[in-house]
Design a protein around this motif. Structure first.
Motif, PDB file in Angstrom:
ATOM      1  N   LYS A   1     -10.189  -3.609   8.380  1.00  0.00           N
ATOM      2  CA  LYS A   1      -8.750  -3.410   8.409  1.00  0.00           C
ATOM      3  C   LYS A   1      -8.349  -2.569   7.205  1.00  0.00           C
ATOM      4  O   LYS A   1      -9.134  -2.410   6.257  1.00  0.00           O
ATOM      5  N   PRO A   2      -7.155  -2.002   7.208  1.00  0.00           N
ATOM      6  CA  PRO A   2      -6.710  -1.197   6.060  1.00  0.00           C
ATOM      7  C   PRO A   2      -6.762  -1.991   4.765  1.00  0.00           C
ATOM      8  O   PRO A   2      -6.483  -3.186   4.741  1.00  0.00           O
ATOM      9  N   ASN A   3      -7.126  -1.322   3.692  1.00  0.00           N
ATOM     10  CA  ASN A   3      -7.162  -1.971   2.386  1.00  0.00           C
ATOM     11  C   ASN A   3      -5.756  -2.218   1.865  1.00  0.00           C
ATOM     12  O   ASN A   3      -4.852  -1.417   2.086  1.00  0.00           O
ATOM     13  N   ALA A   4      -5.583  -3.331   1.164  1.00  0.00           N
ATOM     14  CA  ALA A   4      -4.312  -3.599   0.501  1.00  0.00           C
ATOM     15  C   ALA A   4      -4.112  -2.593  -0.632  1.00  0.00           C
ATOM     16  O   ALA A   4      -5.071  -1.995  -1.134  1.00  0.00           O
ATOM     17  N   VAL A   5      -2.870  -2.418  -1.031  1.00  0.00           N
ATOM     18  CA  VAL A   5      -2.570  -1.465  -2.108  1.00  0.00           C
ATOM     19  C   VAL A   5      -3.318  -1.849  -3.384  1.00  0.00           C
ATOM     20  O   VAL A   5      -3.849  -0.986  -4.087  1.00  0.00           O
ATOM     21  N   SER A   6      -3.374  -3.142  -3.672  1.00  0.00           N
ATOM     22  CA  SER A   6      -4.076  -3.585  -4.881  1.00  0.00           C
ATOM     23  C   SER A   6      -5.565  -3.251  -4.803  1.00  0.00           C
ATOM     24  O   SER A   6      -6.181  -2.895  -5.817  1.00  0.00           O
ATOM     25  N   THR A   7      -6.148  -3.349  -3.614  1.00  0.00           N
ATOM     26  CA  THR A   7      -7.561  -3.002  -3.438  1.00  0.00           C
ATOM     27  C   THR A   7      -7.782  -1.507  -3.644  1.00  0.00           C
ATOM     28  O   THR A   7      -8.749  -1.087  -4.285  1.00  0.00           O
TER      29      THR A   7
ATOM     30  N   VAL B   1      -0.357  11.103  -3.315  1.00  0.00           N
ATOM     31  CA  VAL B   1      -0.823  10.302  -2.188  1.00  0.00           C
ATOM     32  C   VAL B   1      -0.729   8.814  -2.512  1.00  0.00           C
ATOM     33  O   VAL B   1      -0.283   8.002  -1.687  1.00  0.00           O
ATOM     34  N   LEU B   2      -1.119   8.440  -3.727  1.00  0.00           N
ATOM     35  CA  LEU B   2      -1.062   7.035  -4.116  1.00  0.00           C
ATOM     36  C   LEU B   2       0.373   6.527  -4.129  1.00  0.00           C
ATOM     37  O   LEU B   2       0.653   5.391  -3.710  1.00  0.00           O
ATOM     38  N   ALA B   3       1.294   7.354  -4.605  1.00  0.00           N
ATOM     39  CA  ALA B   3       2.707   6.964  -4.606  1.00  0.00           C
ATOM     40  C   ALA B   3       3.197   6.721  -3.182  1.00  0.00           C
ATOM     41  O   ALA B   3       3.944   5.767  -2.910  1.00  0.00           O
ATOM     42  N   GLY B   4       2.775   7.576  -2.267  1.00  0.00           N
ATOM     43  CA  GLY B   4       3.160   7.393  -0.872  1.00  0.00           C
ATOM     44  C   GLY B   4       2.565   6.137  -0.263  1.00  0.00           C
ATOM     45  O   GLY B   4       3.212   5.441   0.525  1.00  0.00           O
ATOM     46  N   ILE B   5       1.322   5.835  -0.632  1.00  0.00           N
ATOM     47  CA  ILE B   5       0.667   4.618  -0.141  1.00  0.00           C
ATOM     48  C   ILE B   5       1.420   3.389  -0.639  1.00  0.00           C
ATOM     49  O   ILE B   5       1.651   2.432   0.114  1.00  0.00           O
ATOM     50  N   ARG B   6       1.813   3.404  -1.903  1.00  0.00           N
ATOM     51  CA  ARG B   6       2.564   2.269  -2.451  1.00  0.00           C
ATOM     52  C   ARG B   6       3.886   2.083  -1.728  1.00  0.00           C
ATOM     53  O   ARG B   6       4.276   0.957  -1.380  1.00  0.00           O
ATOM     54  N   ASN B   7       4.605   3.179  -1.507  1.00  0.00           N
ATOM     55  CA  ASN B   7       5.909   3.081  -0.850  1.00  0.00           C
ATOM     56  C   ASN B   7       5.783   2.614   0.594  1.00  0.00           C
ATOM     57  O   ASN B   7       6.678   1.940   1.118  1.00  0.00           O
ATOM     58  N   THR B   8       4.692   2.978   1.248  1.00  0.00           N
ATOM     59  CA  THR B   8       4.533   2.673   2.668  1.00  0.00           C
ATOM     60  C   THR B   8       3.931   1.299   2.910  1.00  0.00           C
ATOM     61  O   THR B   8       4.360   0.561   3.806  1.00  0.00           O
ATOM     62  N   HIS B   9       2.939   0.938   2.105  1.00  0.00           N
ATOM     63  CA  HIS B   9       2.151  -0.258   2.415  1.00  0.00           C
ATOM     64  C   HIS B   9       2.303  -1.407   1.426  1.00  0.00           C
ATOM     65  O   HIS B   9       1.737  -2.479   1.660  1.00  0.00           O
ATOM     66  N   ALA B  10       3.018  -1.182   0.330  1.00  0.00           N
ATOM     67  CA  ALA B  10       3.112  -2.244  -0.672  1.00  0.00           C
ATOM     68  C   ALA B  10       3.824  -3.468  -0.102  1.00  0.00           C
ATOM     69  O   ALA B  10       4.768  -3.351   0.674  1.00  0.00           O
ATOM     70  N   SER B  11       3.361  -4.646  -0.478  1.00  0.00           N
ATOM     71  CA  SER B  11       3.965  -5.903  -0.047  1.00  0.00           C
ATOM     72  C   SER B  11       4.142  -6.799  -1.264  1.00  0.00           C
ATOM     73  O   SER B  11       3.507  -6.580  -2.304  1.00  0.00           O
ATOM     74  N   PRO B  12       4.998  -7.815  -1.180  1.00  0.00           N
ATOM     75  CA  PRO B  12       5.174  -8.713  -2.326  1.00  0.00           C
ATOM     76  C   PRO B  12       3.849  -9.342  -2.741  1.00  0.00           C
ATOM     77  O   PRO B  12       3.002  -9.639  -1.885  1.00  0.00           O
TER      78      PRO B  12
END
Length: 390
Positions: free
Chosen positions: A132-138, A167-178
């Protein structure tokens, strides 16, 4: 191979053509051989020790008279980071190399475009081989590992390059969760957990001492099992204890160097971490070496080897479930809530003292980090709704 897409989507003439990459997994050029009387630099020795499976093993053999120095350098390399950190760095580097090999991309020299494509693949859950997709922290951890590995090879990666940073900034904005924080073990929870342990067995006495010492000291699970009975007793020790009249002084070797943790005596022998440690040492006849060890022989004998830090996490989880902590949740949810970190968060949430004392106990460099550990401590203490007149 087709040229790599410019991830910024900017049409810049000087960047219109991406560098081509060979179809081999890794491309590397061997440096010219040094003169016979030119000794290798110590950095080259360390680089040789850190070679990964995806690098060519073509370095010249080390002169015999430097073998002892190289062995000492290996020890210092290992001491620079914890075993868990090194394992994570190695696993992430292997993951990156495997992905690049499947895409017929070169790992060396560092290419920000390649790394940008890799973290994109991690976020999308495609091509990397992950279920599955990696979490942002991963993803952030993998990027840190890759950056460290490149730097150890003398070829630093520019993380501020737009192909990575944007790209990392976009990943954070799109996939970040609490953040999913572990549940804090509060004082009343800990007392209930202690009651589930058998005081008539060595294992029960050891587990009581581990829980109380870990909670009162705000210790990480690796710090708990890394303690020795006294100073300089083992090679793998990460600290030691000193029992004094007013409490236990714990010396710890952490991420930022040595620090001391003061653990005072409790108001009752039943919940005093100092009494628990002294009882364990006396009845288990532990006078030298690791403080916390395996109990064998149906609970009647104590082994010589140190406990694994996973045992702390299992202990917290097992006793929390047995004590019915957070009984409002299902058993599956409760099992996910507790870990070794629950003790550390529990002290931060339970100690009703000035925040700076908690910060010092936990070894944090900022008060903001300490506040992240204070679960439920200040919730609704100040009611701004009523204060505003509503």
């Amino acid at each position: 191979m087709a040229p790599i897409v410019d991830l910024s989507r900017e049409n810049r003439p000087e960047e219109s053509k991406a560098p081509s990459h060979s179809t081999t997994a890794i491309a590397s050029t061997s440096p010219p051989s040094p003169p016979a009387d030119d000794l290798p630099d110590i950095v080259d020795i360390v680089m040789e020790m850190a070679q990964a499976p995806c690098e060519p093993q073509n370095a010249p053999p080390l002169p015999a008279h430097l073998e002892g120095l190289a062995e000492r350098a290996r020890d210092y390399v290992e001491a620079a980071s914890s075993a868990n950190t090194r394992r994570a760095y190695a696993a992430d580097w292997k993951h990156f190399c495997a992905w690049a090999r499947r895409q017929h991309l070169d790992v060396l020299p560092p290419d920000p475009q390649v790394v940008g494509l890799y973290i994109t693949a991690c976020a999308s859950g495609k091509v990397t081989g992950d279920k599955k997709p990696n979490a942002v922290s991963t993803i952030e951890r993998r990027l840190s590992s890759i950056t460290w590995n490149f730097s150890q090879r003398g070829q630093p990666l520019d993380r501020k390059d737009r192909h990575i940073a944007t790209v990392l900034a976009g990943i954070r904005n799109t996939h970040a969760s609490p953040p999913r924080q572990k549940e804090a073990i509060l004082t009343e929870d800990l007392i209930a957990m202690l009651e589930t342990l058998d005081r008539g067995t060595l294992r029960g006495l050891r587990d009581r001492a581990m829980l109380l010492l870990g909670f009162a000291g705000g210790l990480r699970r690796s710090e708990i099992v890394g303690l020795d009975v006294a100073r300089d007793q083992t090679q793998d020790g990460r600290g030691w204890i000193e029992v004094l009249d007013k409490g236990v002084l714990v010396a710890l070797r952490g991420k930022t160097g040595w620090r001391e943790v003061e653990i005072g005596r409790g108001s009752s022998d039943a919940t005093c971490p100092v009494v628990a440690v002294q009882t364990w040492l006396k009845l288990a006849r532990v006078g030298h070496g690791p403080l916390f060890r395996r109990v064998t022989g149906n609970g009647k004998a104590v082994a010589a080897e140190r406990l694994n830090d996973q045992e702390v996490a299992r202990l917290v989880k097992r006793t929390a479930l047995a004590a019915g902590v957070r009984g409002d949740l299902s058993e599956g949810d409760r099992a996910e809530k507790f870990s070794g970190h629950s003790l550390r968060a529990g002290l931060a949430s339970s100690a009703e003292v000035d925040e700076r004392y908690v910060q010092k106990q936990l070894g944090h460099t900022s008060a903001e980090m300490t506040r992240r550990y204070q679960r439920r401590r200040d919730r609704f203490r100040v009611n701004l709704t009523r204060a505003s007149g509503l």
